[in-house]
Structure formats: C-alpha cells, structure tokens
Scaffold this motif. Structure first.
Motif, short mmCIF file in Angstrom:
data_model
loop_
_atom_site.label_atom_id
_atom_site.label_comp_id
_atom_site.label_asym_id
_atom_site.label_seq_id
_atom_site.Cartn_x
_atom_site.Cartn_y
_atom_site.Cartn_z
N ILE A 466 0.85 -1.20 0.00
CA ILE A 466 0.00 0.00 0.00
C ILE A 466 0.88 1.25 0.00
CG2 ILE A 466 -1.54 1.37 1.48
CD1 ILE A 466 -2.97 -1.25 2.18
N TYR A 467 1.95 1.23 0.77
CA TYR A 467 2.88 2.37 0.78
C TYR A 467 3.68 2.44 -0.52
CZ TYR A 467 2.51 4.42 5.44
OH TYR A 467 2.07 5.11 6.54
N ALA A 468 4.22 1.30 -0.94
CA ALA A 468 5.10 1.28 -2.12
C ALA A 468 4.36 1.69 -3.38
CB ALA A 468 5.70 -0.12 -2.29
N LEU A 469 3.08 1.32 -3.49
CA LEU A 469 2.30 1.60 -4.70
C LEU A 469 1.38 2.81 -4.54
CD1 LEU A 469 1.37 -2.08 -5.63
CD2 LEU A 469 3.34 -0.73 -6.40
N HIS A 470 1.46 3.48 -3.39
CA HIS A 470 0.69 4.70 -3.13
C HIS A 470 -0.81 4.44 -3.24
CE1 HIS A 470 0.55 8.91 -2.27
NE2 HIS A 470 -0.02 9.25 -3.40
N LEU A 471 -1.25 3.36 -2.58
CA LEU A 471 -2.66 2.97 -2.60
C LEU A 471 -3.38 3.50 -1.37
CD1 LEU A 471 -2.21 -0.77 -3.67
CD2 LEU A 471 -2.61 1.21 -5.16
N SER A 472 -4.68 3.43 -1.39
CA SER A 472 -5.49 3.83 -0.23
C SER A 472 -5.75 2.61 0.65
CB SER A 472 -6.83 4.42 -0.68
OG SER A 472 -6.62 5.58 -1.47
N TYR A 473 -5.97 2.88 1.94
CA TYR A 473 -6.37 1.79 2.84
C TYR A 473 -7.76 1.30 2.43
CZ TYR A 473 -2.65 3.22 6.11
OH TYR A 473 -1.45 3.51 6.69
N PRO A 474 -8.07 0.02 2.66
CA PRO A 474 -9.45 -0.44 2.43
C PRO A 474 -10.41 0.33 3.33
CG PRO A 474 -8.15 -2.11 3.59
CD PRO A 474 -7.20 -1.06 3.15
#
Length: 512
Positions: A466-474
């Motif tokens: 999630i951090y590495a790919l700059h994603l949002s938390y579920p």
C-alpha cells in the motif's frame, strides 16, 4: 593460405548498479587481458573477477577461467574481489541514490536550528534582556526574514507540506528556546509566528520548485492569473498522505531517466533468473527509486502494470527495503516488536469485550474460542488471533478483506477486491480463523501478487505494498490500518479517531 581475420566481440558488462555494452575488435589473448580492457574502457578502478552466462547451462553464471569459453556475443558479470569489497561498497554506494530525507518529523519538541552567527548574537542578547526586564526583542524586517528562512529550511528537511499542527509545534519551540520572540498580544505567545511560518513555507516551496525539486515541482502549473484555465491550485495536490519521508525524490546526480530505465530493464531480467543476485537487485532498486516514485505518483498506472515494471517488489525483503526508503522505518522489526509488546493487553481487552453482549461480543467469542482450542499457543498463533480480532473489536467489517477458499476449489471470485488477503485451506472449514493454511495470498486489484505461509507476514506485505504503490487503505478497515500506522509503527502523530484514541489509552494505561 591467408590467416582468418579476427572476429569482433560484443559484450554486455553487468556492474553492481548498471549494465554497459562493450565492443571489441578481436578476442583478447587471456582473461586477464579482458579484465584490463574492461577496466580501461569502462573506467573501473577496482579489482574484480569475471563470470559469464554460460549457454551450455541455460545462462547460469560460470567463472570465466579460459578466454576461449566466452562466446563472441556474451554477457559478463563483474564480481568484486575480496580485497576491494570494502572500498567498492563505498564507491558504488556513492553512485547510488540515497534518500533525500534521513529523518522523520521528530516526535517531541521541534528542534529549532542554530541561526547565523549575527542572528544568534542578537537572540542571545534579547533573551538576556527578556529574562532581566521582561522586554521583548524589537524585530527588524531583516532579522525576522533570516529567522523564518532558516526555520523553513529546517522544516522542509522533514516535510515539504507540514500540517497546521506541526507548524504550530515549530512556532512553539521557537519562542520556548528564544523567549524574547514571544508576542505580547498573543494568547499563546507564538500564534503570529505560526502564521508567518506557514506563509514562509509557501514561499520556500516556490523557491525549491524553481530549483527543480521534484516533490514540489509536481504541483506546479496550477491555476493562476497568467494561466486561468489550469487546474485549481487546491485540487489534486500530490503530497505525502501517510508520513512518507521520501515521497518524490529527485533523480541521482548524473542519472537521467534513460539510464534509470536501462537499469529497470536489468532488474526485470535479474528477477526472472533462477539464481538471482539479491545484492545486485537491492543496489539497482536503490538507484532507480526516484524513477519508480515518479511513475507511481505522477502516472498512477494500474497495479498489474506497475508490478510488471518492478517485479522485485514481489520479493518480500525488497518490499521491506522499499518501505524503509519511503518512511525511514524498518517495517517487520518495528511492527512485530510493537505488536508482540501489546499482545497480552490486546487479548485481555478482547476477552473483556467478548464477555458482554452484542454482535461484536459474539464475533469475538467465536475467534477466541478457536484460539483457546489450539494445541499450540506460540507467538504466531497469538498474532493471527489478534489480527483477526482487531477489526472486530474496532467494529469494522473484515469480510471483504479476509477471504477464504480451498485448494481444491475453482478460482475464487475476486472481482472488485481492491485490497485483501485470501487464505487457502485444505478443506471446507467454515472457521473465521485458520492457523495452518496452505498459503495466504495478497490480493490487490483482484489479482494475487504474492503468497506467504503466515497471516502476520501476509498482512505486513499488503501494508508495505500500500505504501510502495501509493494505494489507499481499504475503507472498511480504515481504523485497523491506521492502528498499524499510527500506534504500532508510530509513523504519524496526527489526530486519532475516537475508537483508536480509546484503544491507545487502554494500551498505554497498562504500560505505565
């Protein structure tokens, strides 16, 4: 009979952080002669041996002992000799990009920097006068400018976009260290300084933007008087959202995108090998970090495409190294140390909640009953129980995140699963918790990225991705992931939700 003309050779020379092509008019007389040619042509001032990708063994690396063994078109790898390894590591690492920021925002009082000599003299005299007569220092425009400029530089060293609370901490620390700067008409003594610092940070970001700093340049070109048709200056701002320390670093000196793209391709080739060089992958991933962040933050391609571009992120240790590049935090060490420290208290809180009535209590009873029935209560069993019980305790619906299927069933339905963990079991057990699964797959955008044997490691990998790919938390598990980020890892000192603040108070109360 005329002698055969010498055959030219084409070599791909793979170094620890790059690969270069080398054309030779003829085959060197010996391996030592080839090493000397490589040293001269590629300007390598270190001792090394050569390995080559042997076509007789499907490209596996073999020590080059006889120059005649080398094909006319070959890939050779530089292997640093033992004597030069310590020197080499220093030289090579100097060519590898290091994170622009080495420290996260300090957890305690803001460290006020030392100002220029003349400013420090004026502040020293002002502090002495304030202590003696309670007289505030009369600030000239130039003196205030020098103080704000130095403060902005120090703040930028931690964050380009500090929060309002963080700016307030800097202002408070400034007047605490230099009481002569207190504002007589301010309730706190530093409200005016806070506003001045906030304004100065905007000017300082403009200054860094003009200097070419990527993390603020990315937000240039917004709507202005000269560009009224552009996007609003307050919309779609690309900035750290979860305490990322190195969010969008500049390219290393002397490395342009084309060079880093060549390195990226080399990483893909190296990861595909059966016998991969993990130290080589680590160094190349370090060097290409700015290129990767630029692609992720600015282009935002689909996750599948990103993982094809950067397959090394599927290697668990390399993912943890990426997390450390972004946050300056050792993910597995910190996570497990803090989780294990709180395990006893968390289990107590869960049992207390389970003794009451309601849906949350009933769900916790089921989880704890399965836990108590286990023959082995080792650390992995406890971690698995806590990770399943935590979202229940926080009144979150984890059904979309924790998925289950059997290893004999058809492909599970994963459409619409943005982020989740798929536990694969050997039978149709309907238990909400599984302590001995076949495997646990990390699911992102409906695709399985990697599989691991334990829930704790799988949760860490998905958190790191999630951090590495700059994603949002579920969305359904926001509190669970923020608990991990803010309480276990201590990455962000921002405001907690009421549920998390209560949980943190309960945990800290036991530790006092």
């Amino acid at each position: 009979m005329a002698a055969a003309s010498p055959q030219p050779m084409i070599l791909r020379v793979v170094e620890p952080d790059q690969a270069r092509k080398l054309k030779l008019s003829s085959r060197p007389a010996s391996v030592d002669a080839l090493i000397n040619i490589i040293k001269e042509k590629l300007e390598i001032n270190l001792d090394f041996d050569l390995l080559y990708e042997d076509p007789d063994f499907e490209g596996k690396l073999t020590s080059l002992a006889d120059i005649e063994e080398l094909p006319q078109k070959a890939v050779v790898h530089i292997s640093l000799s033992q004597d030069s390894s310590s020197v080499a590591s220093t030289i090579q690492l100097s060519d590898v990009s290091s994170p622009e920021r080495l420290s996260r925002w300090p957890p305690g009082p803001f460290p006020v920097p030392t100002f220029s000599f003349d400013v420090e003299l004026k502040l020293r005299d002002g502090n002495a006068e304030y202590e003696k007569n309670n007289t505030h220092l009369k600030l000239t425009r130039g003196l205030k400018h020098d103080i704000l400029e130095k403060l902005a530089s120090a703040i930028y060293g931690f964050k380009a976009y500090p929060s309002d609370k963080e700016i307030a901490k800097a202002a408070e620390a400034l007047v605490a260290k230099h009481p002569c700067l207190k504002e007589a008409g301010s309730e706190t003594g530093w409200n005016g300084w806070k506003n001045s610092i906030k304004f100065k940070m905007g000017n300082y970001r403009n200054k860094m933007r003009r200097a070419g700093c990527q993390e603020v340049t990315v937000n240039a070109g917004k709507r202005s008087r000269s560009n009224p048709e552009n996007e609003s200056s307050h919309s779609n701002i690309k900035r750290p959202k979860r305490a990322e320390v190195n969010f969008l670093p500049n390219f290393p000196q002397g490395k342009d995108p084309s060079i880093l793209e060549q390195l990226r391709q080399t990483i893909v080739e190296e990861v595909a090998k059966t016998e991969k060089s993990l130290p080589l992958i680590r160094k190349m991933m370090e060097t290409t970090f700015p290129l990767r962040r630029q692609t992720i933050v600015m282009s935002c391609p689909p996750v599948n495409e990103l993982m094809n571009l950067w397959p090394a992120l599927k290697i668990e240790n390399e993912l943890y190294a990426e997390f450390q590049r972004i946050t300056n935090q050792n993910l597995p060490n910190t996570f497990y140390a803090e989780l294990d420290r709180h395990l006893p208290r968390l289990m107590t809180l869960f049992r207390q909640k389970a003794s009451k009535t309601g849906k949350t209590a009933d769900a916790l009873v089921k989880i704890l009953k399965i836990h108590d029935e286990q023959e082995i209560h080792d650390i992995h069993t406890k971690r698995t129980t806590v990770l399943h019980a935590l979202p229940v305790y926080l009144c979150e619906d984890a059904s979309g995140f924790f998925r289950t299927c059997t290893d004999k069933s058809d492909e599970p339905e994963l459409d619409g699963v943005a982020v989740g963990l798929l536990t694969v079991i050997s039978d149709h057990d309907t238990s909400p918790v599984h302590y001995n699964p076949v495997r646990i797959s990390v699911i992102i955008e409906s695709d399985a990225m990697v599989s691991l044997p334990r829930l704790g490691d799988a949760f860490l990998v998905i958190f790191g991705l999630i951090y590495a790919l700059h994603l949002s938390y579920p969305k359904a598990l926001t509190n669970t992931f923020e608990f991990t980020e803010k309480i276990l890892l201590g990455l962000e000192s921002g405001k907690l939700s009421p549920k998390l603040q209560t949980l943190k108070n309960d945990l800290m109360q036991k530790l006092i």
